[in-house]
Design a protein around this motif. Structure first.
Motif, PDB file in Angstrom:
ATOM      1  N   ARG A 111      -6.448  -0.265  -3.671  1.00  0.00           N
ATOM      2  CA  ARG A 111      -6.781  -1.570  -3.108  1.00  0.00           C
ATOM      3  C   ARG A 111      -6.055  -1.756  -1.769  1.00  0.00           C
ATOM      4  NH1 ARG A 111      -7.954  -6.363  -5.699  1.00  0.00           N
ATOM      5  NH2 ARG A 111      -9.039  -5.005  -7.102  1.00  0.00           N
ATOM      6  N   ALA A 112      -4.742  -1.417  -1.770  1.00  0.00           N
ATOM      7  CA  ALA A 112      -3.934  -1.627  -0.578  1.00  0.00           C
ATOM      8  C   ALA A 112      -4.506  -0.834   0.587  1.00  0.00           C
ATOM      9  CB  ALA A 112      -2.494  -1.216  -0.845  1.00  0.00           C
ATOM     10  N   ARG A 113      -4.998   0.363   0.319  1.00  0.00           N
ATOM     11  CA  ARG A 113      -5.546   1.157   1.401  1.00  0.00           C
ATOM     12  C   ARG A 113      -6.785   0.486   2.005  1.00  0.00           C
ATOM     13  NH1 ARG A 113      -6.704   5.886  -1.341  1.00  0.00           N
ATOM     14  NH2 ARG A 113      -4.792   5.648  -2.506  1.00  0.00           N
ATOM     15  N   HIS A 114      -7.590  -0.129   1.145  1.00  0.00           N
ATOM     16  CA  HIS A 114      -8.825  -0.731   1.641  1.00  0.00           C
ATOM     17  C   HIS A 114      -8.576  -2.043   2.341  1.00  0.00           C
ATOM     18  CE1 HIS A 114     -11.493   2.249   0.210  1.00  0.00           C
ATOM     19  NE2 HIS A 114     -10.978   2.203  -0.997  1.00  0.00           N
ATOM     20  N   THR A 115      -7.602  -2.813   1.840  1.00  0.00           N
ATOM     21  CA  THR A 115      -7.352  -4.121   2.443  1.00  0.00           C
ATOM     22  C   THR A 115      -5.887  -4.220   2.849  1.00  0.00           C
ATOM     23  OG1 THR A 115      -6.930  -5.008   0.256  1.00  0.00           O
ATOM     24  CG2 THR A 115      -9.150  -5.295   1.107  1.00  0.00           C
ATOM     25  N   PRO A 116      -5.558  -3.579   3.952  1.00  0.00           N
ATOM     26  CA  PRO A 116      -4.150  -3.539   4.348  1.00  0.00           C
ATOM     27  C   PRO A 116      -3.612  -4.916   4.760  1.00  0.00           C
ATOM     28  CG  PRO A 116      -5.539  -2.558   6.039  1.00  0.00           C
ATOM     29  CD  PRO A 116      -6.424  -2.884   4.887  1.00  0.00           C
ATOM     30  N   LEU A 117      -4.517  -5.859   5.005  1.00  0.00           N
ATOM     31  CA  LEU A 117      -4.061  -7.160   5.473  1.00  0.00           C
ATOM     32  C   LEU A 117      -3.683  -8.103   4.337  1.00  0.00           C
ATOM     33  CD1 LEU A 117      -6.508  -7.753   8.444  1.00  0.00           C
ATOM     34  CD2 LEU A 117      -4.115  -7.033   8.486  1.00  0.00           C
ATOM     35  N   MET A 118      -3.692  -7.594   3.104  1.00  0.00           N
ATOM     36  CA  MET A 118      -3.384  -8.499   1.993  1.00  0.00           C
ATOM     37  C   MET A 118      -2.176  -8.013   1.209  1.00  0.00           C
ATOM     38  SD  MET A 118      -6.996  -9.783   0.484  1.00  0.00           S
ATOM     39  CE  MET A 118      -6.130 -10.645  -0.810  1.00  0.00           C
ATOM     40  N   PRO A 119      -0.992  -8.078   1.812  1.00  0.00           N
ATOM     41  CA  PRO A 119       0.195  -7.561   1.139  1.00  0.00           C
ATOM     42  C   PRO A 119       0.575  -8.394  -0.083  1.00  0.00           C
ATOM     43  CG  PRO A 119       0.825  -8.704   3.149  1.00  0.00           C
ATOM     44  CD  PRO A 119      -0.664  -8.737   3.087  1.00  0.00           C
ATOM     45  N   SER A 120       0.256  -9.677  -0.085  1.00  0.00           N
ATOM     46  CA  SER A 120       0.697 -10.521  -1.188  1.00  0.00           C
ATOM     47  C   SER A 120       0.061 -10.082  -2.504  1.00  0.00           C
ATOM     48  CB  SER A 120       0.372 -11.981  -0.894  1.00  0.00           C
ATOM     49  OG  SER A 120      -1.021 -12.142  -0.799  1.00  0.00           O
ATOM     50  N   ALA A 121      -1.236  -9.737  -2.472  1.00  0.00           N
ATOM     51  CA  ALA A 121      -1.904  -9.275  -3.680  1.00  0.00           C
ATOM     52  C   ALA A 121      -1.270  -7.973  -4.143  1.00  0.00           C
ATOM     53  CB  ALA A 121      -3.393  -9.091  -3.417  1.00  0.00           C
ATOM     54  N   GLY A 122      -0.954  -7.110  -3.183  1.00  0.00           N
ATOM     55  CA  GLY A 122      -0.313  -5.838  -3.502  1.00  0.00           C
ATOM     56  C   GLY A 122       1.051  -6.057  -4.131  1.00  0.00           C
ATOM     57  N   MET A 123       1.802  -6.981  -3.558  1.00  0.00           N
ATOM     58  CA  MET A 123       3.137  -7.274  -4.081  1.00  0.00           C
ATOM     59  C   MET A 123       3.051  -7.773  -5.518  1.00  0.00           C
ATOM     60  SD  MET A 123       5.475  -6.335  -2.240  1.00  0.00           S
ATOM     61  CE  MET A 123       6.935  -7.110  -2.957  1.00  0.00           C
ATOM     62  N   ARG A 124       2.071  -8.638  -5.740  1.00  0.00           N
ATOM     63  CA  ARG A 124       1.869  -9.182  -7.080  1.00  0.00           C
ATOM     64  C   ARG A 124       1.671  -8.059  -8.090  1.00  0.00           C
ATOM     65  NH1 ARG A 124      -0.558 -13.804  -9.788  1.00  0.00           N
ATOM     66  NH2 ARG A 124      -2.189 -12.507 -10.656  1.00  0.00           N
ATOM     67  N   ARG A 125       0.861  -7.095  -7.682  1.00  0.00           N
ATOM     68  CA  ARG A 125       0.592  -5.944  -8.538  1.00  0.00           C
ATOM     69  C   ARG A 125       1.887  -5.203  -8.853  1.00  0.00           C
ATOM     70  NH1 ARG A 125      -4.627  -3.718 -10.290  1.00  0.00           N
ATOM     71  NH2 ARG A 125      -5.928  -5.516  -9.881  1.00  0.00           N
ATOM     72  N   VAL A 126       2.685  -5.005  -7.815  1.00  0.00           N
ATOM     73  CA  VAL A 126       3.929  -4.266  -8.010  1.00  0.00           C
ATOM     74  C   VAL A 126       4.811  -4.999  -9.003  1.00  0.00           C
ATOM     75  CG1 VAL A 126       6.054  -3.535  -6.891  1.00  0.00           C
ATOM     76  CG2 VAL A 126       3.856  -3.154  -5.763  1.00  0.00           C
ATOM     77  N   TRP A 127       4.951  -6.310  -8.812  1.00  0.00           N
ATOM     78  CA  TRP A 127       5.798  -7.083  -9.724  1.00  0.00           C
ATOM     79  C   TRP A 127       5.268  -7.024 -11.145  1.00  0.00           C
ATOM     80  CZ3 TRP A 127      10.463  -7.813  -8.768  1.00  0.00           C
ATOM     81  CH2 TRP A 127      10.922  -8.093  -7.473  1.00  0.00           C
ATOM     82  N   LEU A 128       3.959  -7.179 -11.283  1.00  0.00           N
ATOM     83  CA  LEU A 128       3.361  -7.135 -12.618  1.00  0.00           C
ATOM     84  C   LEU A 128       3.597  -5.784 -13.273  1.00  0.00           C
ATOM     85  CD1 LEU A 128      -0.012  -9.060 -12.320  1.00  0.00           C
ATOM     86  CD2 LEU A 128       1.942  -9.603 -13.761  1.00  0.00           C
ATOM     87  N   THR A 129       3.461  -4.744 -12.454  1.00  0.00           N
ATOM     88  CA  THR A 129       3.663  -3.400 -12.981  1.00  0.00           C
ATOM     89  C   THR A 129       5.106  -3.238 -13.459  1.00  0.00           C
ATOM     90  OG1 THR A 129       2.042  -2.631 -11.400  1.00  0.00           O
ATOM     91  CG2 THR A 129       3.398  -0.955 -12.464  1.00  0.00           C
ATOM     92  N   LEU A 130       6.041  -3.684 -12.619  1.00  0.00           N
ATOM     93  CA  LEU A 130       7.453  -3.593 -13.004  1.00  0.00           C
ATOM     94  C   LEU A 130       7.707  -4.375 -14.290  1.00  0.00           C
ATOM     95  CD1 LEU A 130       9.304  -3.850  -9.581  1.00  0.00           C
ATOM     96  CD2 LEU A 130       9.088  -1.866 -11.107  1.00  0.00           C
ATOM     97  N   LEU A 131       7.132  -5.550 -14.357  1.00  0.00           N
ATOM     98  CA  LEU A 131       7.300  -6.391 -15.536  1.00  0.00           C
ATOM     99  C   LEU A 131       6.774  -5.662 -16.778  1.00  0.00           C
ATOM    100  CD1 LEU A 131       8.223  -9.337 -16.241  1.00  0.00           C
ATOM    101  CD2 LEU A 131       5.798  -9.904 -16.283  1.00  0.00           C
TER     102      LEU A 131
END
Ligand SMILES: Nc1ncnc2c1ncn2[C@@H]1O[C@H](COP(=O)(O)OP(=O)(O)OP(=O)(O)O)[C@@H](O)[C@H]1O
Ligand SMILES: [Mg+2]
Lengths: 301, 380
Positions: free
Chosen positions: A23-43
């Motif tokens: 997703r991040a590769r396709h939409t590089p302008l949306m870091p917040s969604a990417g960050m959310r994913r990272v946090w969820l994954t860590l959780l």
């Protein structure tokens, strides 16, 4: 089941991580969604670790010396097989394991043999009372087993079933039957009736209908039902402790035999427990794909 | 190849009567269509013929032999389901050959028969595929192929085309008609689409609420509907119904007062008629624009289809549909006068039963076979 979930969760976490990368590769302008994913994954990983930790600790303790096991908790120690040797010297693991295998698979096979025709009748030839019957069957699971311990013990004693594998197979079959019938019923219900009717028009007898059409088409569901039944039977302790002593005792009795007389020998107890859960853990891990597929079959189809 | 008779068939589910005494005769090689609104019991009737459902009472006879207690496979019928009901885990070839396999037919012969049916339906290139990898139309053809392989005495179809798109439906309709000719089989076909019924049937059975309303050739149902229900169900767009008042009734015609006050005489047998409130039925295609016509109204909606224009005309509290010429230049809101062909009008009494026409329509007895050129018809 708990152990199985912990094995599934990381897999999903992994999936989420890769798809977030894509997703991040396709939409590089949306870091917040990417960050959310990272946090969820860590959780997700965090929760999985917490759930898995006691098991991990038990496995580690099994490789410690008895002294190290009661010392301050530490992840750094010299692994030793000392406890395993001691455990095996006291009781023959393989005898217990064999009992577990025979009883878990035997009762599952028997339960499927009884439940498949029952679920077939309920799914495809329902009457006005079918729904109520299903609910009643499930409600028997709400009865505390200890409530029927005395009658069952007496019956088993009189029939000579105490401490026999066949006795345990019978109890486990009865114990799992409501769940097995219920699960098979929901899987069968998902199969369009038309397909079986087409089979009947083509000249299939009821038996051929089941063998050529119903079973192959609901195999994922039957498999996951069977797996669940195996796991439930493997982990069952109440009846095995009360109805067996030595000949037919499965691994749950094996663990228990270490806990009671030698209460505080943590390393040995851990080694025994690790050996007892290892087969089912590996079994669950190998079949998790099948299991998840079966359990979500209706939803994703 | 086979005839079918139903004698006073009743079907009850628990306490609800779904089929209420159906009598029916299906002749050899006939294409019979059951048509009716949703829930009228078409599928139930078909499933009883197939043997998938038991009849509560009555007799089902195939070639004169009572079949009520005979299992579905032994009745020698084949059924094509609305959902196709292909076996998803088998290839097209195995789907089509399943009945032969169950019957213990040797592999080579099975293969030959499947290929034979496949060639009729142009399915050969698909034989190795699983149903998942087929389009809706192809699945439909496989389902039909599976029926053909069994070489049944009667084919049963339950709304086989309703999952296809409009264009494919027309194509399959033609293909089914061709198949009927080619296989010379008796076919019973269920649909709620009256166009399918009109185009394919030798004989249409109109069902409503578990009761047969009328049995007849398509042209007979169109020109001589027995009651208001059949009149409204057969024909598209739907027949218009106008409330009219009886002025006089005789065996040679019934004079009625139209909503606008004019009177006209409809050529139907009115002997013994004593209802005052009657219903006049006129098909949209029998209404014509006519400045001197007895009816009038205002156009509410216009649908231009190119060749035909449908005008929806408000007459007091009824909306009348009129099929006009494609080039008609009317506008929404226009007031217009129109008339109708007396010979094509239908009159219904207070119970909704049609009064018998004085003259039978010349094409009323026509069926699909009669559309063939004499040479082809003479083939039999
Ligand atoms: N197994 C059943 N139990 C109870 N009622 C049923 C059963 N099958 C059908 N019915 C009822 O019988 C009636 C006729 O059903 P049927 O399926 O024959 O209708 P249909 O004419 O085929 O309609 P459709 O065009 O929607 O397919 C319906 O009212 C339906 O609810
Ligand atoms: Mg139907």
């Amino acid at each position: 089941m708990t152990t199985l979930k912990t094995k599934v969760l990381p897999a999903e976490g992994h999936l989420a991580a890769t798809s977030s990368g894509a997703r991040a590769r396709h939409t590089p302008l949306m870091p917040s969604a990417g960050m959310r994913r990272v946090w969820l994954t860590l959780l997700g990983w965090g929760i999985a670790l917490i759930i898995f930790f006691p098991i991990l600790w038990m496995v580690l303790t099994g490789f410690k010396t008895e002294a190290a096991a009661i010392a301050d908790p530490s992840l750094i120690f010299t692994p030793t097989l000392e406890s395993y040797v001691a455990v095996q010297a006291r009781a023959d693991y393989f005898k217990f394991a064999m009992n577990s295998v025979v009883v878990a698979f035997g009762s599952t096979l028997l339960a499927l043999l009884i439940a498949i025709p029952a679920a077939y009748a309920m799914a495809f030839l329902p009457t006005r009372r079918t729904k109520a019957t299903l609910l009643w069957m499930l409600s028997t699971k709400m009865l505390p087993p200890v409530g029927v311990l005395v009658p069952i013990y007496l019956i088993f004693r009189d029939l000579g079933l105490l401490d026999t594998r066949s006795g345990l197979i019978i109890v486990y079959t009865l114990m799992n039957l409501p769940i097995v019938v219920w699960m098979l019923y929901t899987f069968f219900k998902d199969l369009p009736r038309d397909i079986l009717e087409a089979g009947r028009m083509d000249g299939a007898s009821t038996f051929q209908e089941v063998v050529y059409l119903l079973l192959p088409l609901t195999l994922p569901g039957i498999a996951s039902t069977g797996l669940l039944s195996v796991i439930l039977s493997w982990n069952e302790a109440f009846w095995s402790l009360n109805l067996t002593s030595s000949n037919a005792a499965p691994l749950t009795a094996y663990i228990a035999s270490f806990s009671s007389p030698e209460g505080l020998f943590w390393a040995k107890l851990s080694a025994a427990s690790t050996m007892a859960i290892a087969p089912i853990l590996i079994f669950g891990w190998l079949t998790q794909k099948q299991m998840v597929r079966g359990l979500t079959f209706g939803a994703v189809k | 190849m086979a005839t079918l008779q139903l004698h006073d068939i009743v079907k009850r589910f628990d306490d609800t009567e779904v089929i209420k005494g159906v009598d029916l005769e299906v002749n050899d090689r006939e294409f019979v269509v059951f048509v009716g609104p949703s829930g009228c019991g078409k599928s139930t009737l078909l499933r009883m013929i197939a043997g998938l459902e038991s009849a509560t009472s009555g007799d089902i006879l195939i070639d004169g032999v009572r079949m009520n207690e005979v299992g579905p496979a032994e009745r020698g019928l084949a059924m094509v389901f609305q959902s196709y009901a292909l076996y998803p885990h088998m290839t097209v070839e195995d789907n089509m050959g399943f009945s032969l396999k169950l019957a213990g037919v040797p592999k080579e012969e099975r293969r030959r028969k499947v290929r034979e049916a496949a060639s009729i339906l142009q399915l050969e290139p698909l034989l190795e595929r699983k149903p998942k990898a087929l389009s809706g139309g192809q699945r439909q053809r496989v389902a039909i192929g599976r029926a053909i392989v069994r070489n049944p005495s009667i084919f049963l179809f339950d709304e086989p085309l309703s999952n296809l798109d409009a264009a494919l439906r027309v194509q399959m309709r033609i293909e089914l008609a061709r198949l009927h000719e080619e296989l010379d089989a008796t076919m019973i076909y269920v649909t709620h689409d009256q166009i399918e019924a009109m185009t394919m049937a030798d004989k249409i059975v109109v069902l409503q609420g578990g009761v047969v309303e009328q049995v007849g050739s398509p042209m007979e149902l169109y020109h001589h509907p027995r009651n208001r229900f059949v009149a409204g169900f057969i024909g598209s767009p739907k027949m218009n119904f106008l409330e009219v008042e009886r002025v006089s009734a005789a065996a040679t015609g019934v004079e009625v007062r139209l909503p606008d006050g004019d009177t006209c005489t409809v050529p139907v047998d009115g002997s013994g008629l004593d209802d005052d409130a009657l219903t006049l039925g006129i098909r949209p295609e029998h209404l014509q624009l006519d400045p001197q016509g007895p009816l009038s109204g205002r156009i509410e909606v216009i649908e231009r289809l190119g060749g035909v224009t449908s005008l929806y005309v408000r007459m007091q509290d009824t909306l009348v549909t009129m099929s006009a010429d494609g080039n008609v230049d009317s506008r929404v809101g226009d007031s217009l006068r129109f008339g109708f062909e007396r010979d094509c009008a239908h009159l219904f009494d207070g119970e909704g039963l049609a009064l018998p026409s004085l003259a039978r329509h010349p094409l009323a007895g026509l069926n699909r076979q009669d559309n063939r050129a004499p040479a082809a018809a003479g083939r039999l």
